[in-house]
Design an enzyme around this catalytic site. Structure first.
Site, mmCIF file in Angstrom:
data_model
loop_
_atom_site.group_PDB
_atom_site.id
_atom_site.type_symbol
_atom_site.label_atom_id
_atom_site.label_comp_id
_atom_site.label_asym_id
_atom_site.label_seq_id
_atom_site.Cartn_x
_atom_site.Cartn_y
_atom_site.Cartn_z
ATOM 1 N N ARG A 179 33.716 -6.341 -2.005
ATOM 2 C CA ARG A 179 34.920 -5.801 -1.404
ATOM 3 C C ARG A 179 34.806 -5.776 -0.164
ATOM 4 O O ARG A 179 35.671 -6.022 0.695
ATOM 5 C CB ARG A 179 35.478 -4.472 -2.157
ATOM 6 C CG ARG A 179 36.150 -4.792 -3.381
ATOM 7 C CD ARG A 179 36.478 -3.625 -4.140
ATOM 8 N NE ARG A 179 37.095 -3.755 -5.289
ATOM 9 C CZ ARG A 179 37.252 -2.952 -6.395
ATOM 10 N NH1 ARG A 179 36.586 -1.676 -6.215
ATOM 11 N NH2 ARG A 179 38.146 -3.127 -7.129
ATOM 12 N N LYS A 203 44.239 -6.542 -26.231
ATOM 13 C CA LYS A 203 45.686 -5.943 -26.696
ATOM 14 C C LYS A 203 46.821 -6.840 -26.414
ATOM 15 O O LYS A 203 46.859 -7.257 -25.083
ATOM 16 C CB LYS A 203 45.857 -4.539 -26.252
ATOM 17 C CG LYS A 203 44.821 -3.720 -27.138
ATOM 18 C CD LYS A 203 45.158 -2.386 -26.874
ATOM 19 C CE LYS A 203 44.362 -1.313 -27.756
ATOM 20 N NZ LYS A 203 44.347 0.204 -27.305
ATOM 21 N N GLY A 219 39.469 -8.234 -14.262
ATOM 22 C CA GLY A 219 38.241 -7.415 -14.195
ATOM 23 C C GLY A 219 37.116 -8.444 -14.788
ATOM 24 O O GLY A 219 36.070 -8.723 -14.273
ATOM 25 N N GLY A 233 44.588 -4.747 -11.546
ATOM 26 C CA GLY A 233 46.077 -4.059 -11.922
ATOM 27 C C GLY A 233 47.107 -4.776 -10.802
ATOM 28 O O GLY A 233 48.256 -4.898 -11.436
#
Ligand code: AMP
Length: 418
Positions: free
Chosen positions: A35, A220, A376, A399
């Site tokens: 980052r 999921k 991720g 996200g």
């Protein structure tokens, strides 16, 4: 539109929101500096163009000032990568921050302490008693929202222009990621990280070369449903892998043994199959899988069809025959988006499918396919395999990327564009 390339930074102080939320070990060494490295081109550009920098970021999830989450730990890494000494304001609202920013000369750099030492950054009330009533919670929230205005105004007062280069927090309407922009109606812009992320995702969502294939993996169905449906609008093919496959297979009457399954999502899975058909998207979700007799790296394994898994066994990875089928689809695509591992890749015994996807993506990229990897775990997979530079774009957004793909307007983006 204003950009860092066309903006005149001569003699201007730029306050830049970066995402320096890097992982630190117990002795405060940075274990992954991606980052920081990502933000360097933006920071250097401002300095090269005659401006000065006020860098602001969050680190971790502190509940107030805490040494553990101080940005002072990463000063040496920033200095080394920027190639210059930097000043540090140990309280982003303190007198020193005001003085240091006011006297900043072209080419100089000031780092502000962790913004999240103040609740106002996120605008969430802190320190409420566990048994606080709804009224108390409401009042506390209103109070922090009110003081957030002053907090934002003060940050803005340090600078002449604002750059947002923190894509990872672009889906949050925080003081430094969105609210501050209104103090710079004519002097706000994206940094290169933001620009790159937006361009890469828009290339898939808005102007893709067809055929477009999405590989959606992970645990999921429930967490990926919105993105799956949204991607039906642009995809020609969708490969569904990982743990969520078994909800689809069971919903169609397959025997899935002890595999991961969200029983309450089976109807939804069936409706996804219908929607894909209606939209003309070819779905690939079923095939041979590697199954194990326990959820562990040294379990016994065998390969079987995912709708005929023996009792007591569970699906852990896509089998080579399935990957081969997917490979053909991928090789015939012009645009590929990958989010989520197709197996329990954290265990070496079940990482083959995910690693092969990374390998295939690297190879087709060299043949001209546009490949975007985000989320991720898939990012970790391409990075571990050494392929991060061999795909077209690796989104570090997590996200934020998912929300952008879902079609949500991110506050951090909207604040600059408005
Ligand atoms: P997500 O955060 O939804 O992208 O899910 C990532 C997680 O899915 C990883 O931790 C994987 O281990 C997990 N996963 C992938 N395939 C399976 C599977 N067949 N069974 C259980 N978990 C899986």
């Amino acid at each position: 539109m204003q950009t860092i390339d066309n903006y005149d930074f001569t003699g201007k102080r730029a306050i830049v929101r970066v995402d320096f939320n890097v992982p630190l070990n117990e002795s405060f060494q940075i274990t992954d500096d991606t980052r920081i490295r990502a933000a360097i081109p933006t920071l250097k550009k401002v300095l090269e163009k005659g401006g000065s920098l006020i860098i602001m970021s969050h680190l971790g999830r502190p509940k107030g000032p805490t040494d553990k989450f101080s940005l002072k730990h990463i000063i040496p890494a920033i200095e080394q990568k920027l190639g210059t000494k930097i000043k540090f304001a140990p309280d982003c609202m303190g007198a020193e921050a005001g003085e240091l920013s006011a006297t900043l000369r072209p080419g100089e750099v000031l780092l502000l302490e962790n913004l999240r030492f103040y609740a106002e950054e996120e605008g969430k009330a802190r320190g409420l008693a566990e048994d606080a009533s709804d009224d108390q919670k409401k009042a506390a929230k209103a109070a922090v929202k009110e003081s957030q205005k002053e907090f934002t105004k003060k940050l803005a007062s340090y600078a002449d222009c604002y750059i947002n280069d923190a894509f990872g927090t672009a889906h949050r309407a925080h003081a430094s990621t969105a609210l501050i922009a209104k103090h710079f109606p004519n002097d706000k812009m994206f940094g290169y990280v933001m620009e790159g992320e937006i361009k890469a995702i828009d290339k898939v969502l808005k102007t893709p070369e067809h055929p477009v294939t999405a590989i959606i993996g992970g645990a999921k169905v429930s967490s990926k449903i919105t993105i799956i449906e949204k991607l039906f609008d642009v995809c020609d093919n969708m490969i569904i892998g990982g743990g969520m496959v078994f909800t689809f297979v069971k919903a169609q009457g397959g025997k899935i043994g002890k595999s991961l399954c969200e029983d309450d999502q089976m109807e939804l899975a069936l409706s996804i199959l219908e929607k894909a058909k209606a939209k003309g998207v070819k779905l690939y979700y079923s095939g041979e899988v590697v199954v194990a007799d326990s959820f562990s790296n040294d379990a016994n394994t065998q390969v079987c069809m995912d709708n005929n898994i023996p009792d007591g066994w569970l699906g852990m990875d896509a089998a080579p025959s399935t990957i081969k089928e997917w490979e053909e689809v991928l090789r015939n695509s012009k645009t590929v988006l990958w989010n989520g591992p197709v197996g329990v890749f954290e265990m070496a015994a079940f990482a083959n499918g995910t690693n092969r996807i990374a390998e295939i993506l690297a190879d087709i990229t060299s043949k001209g396919v546009f490949t975007l990897v985000g989320g991720g775990d898939s990012v970790a997979a391409v990075t571990q395999m050494g392929f991060a530079n061999k795909v077209s774009y690796v989104s570090t957004g997590g996200g934020a990327m998912l929300e952008y793909l879902e079609g949500i307007e991110l506050p951090g983006i909207a604040a600059i564009r408005e």
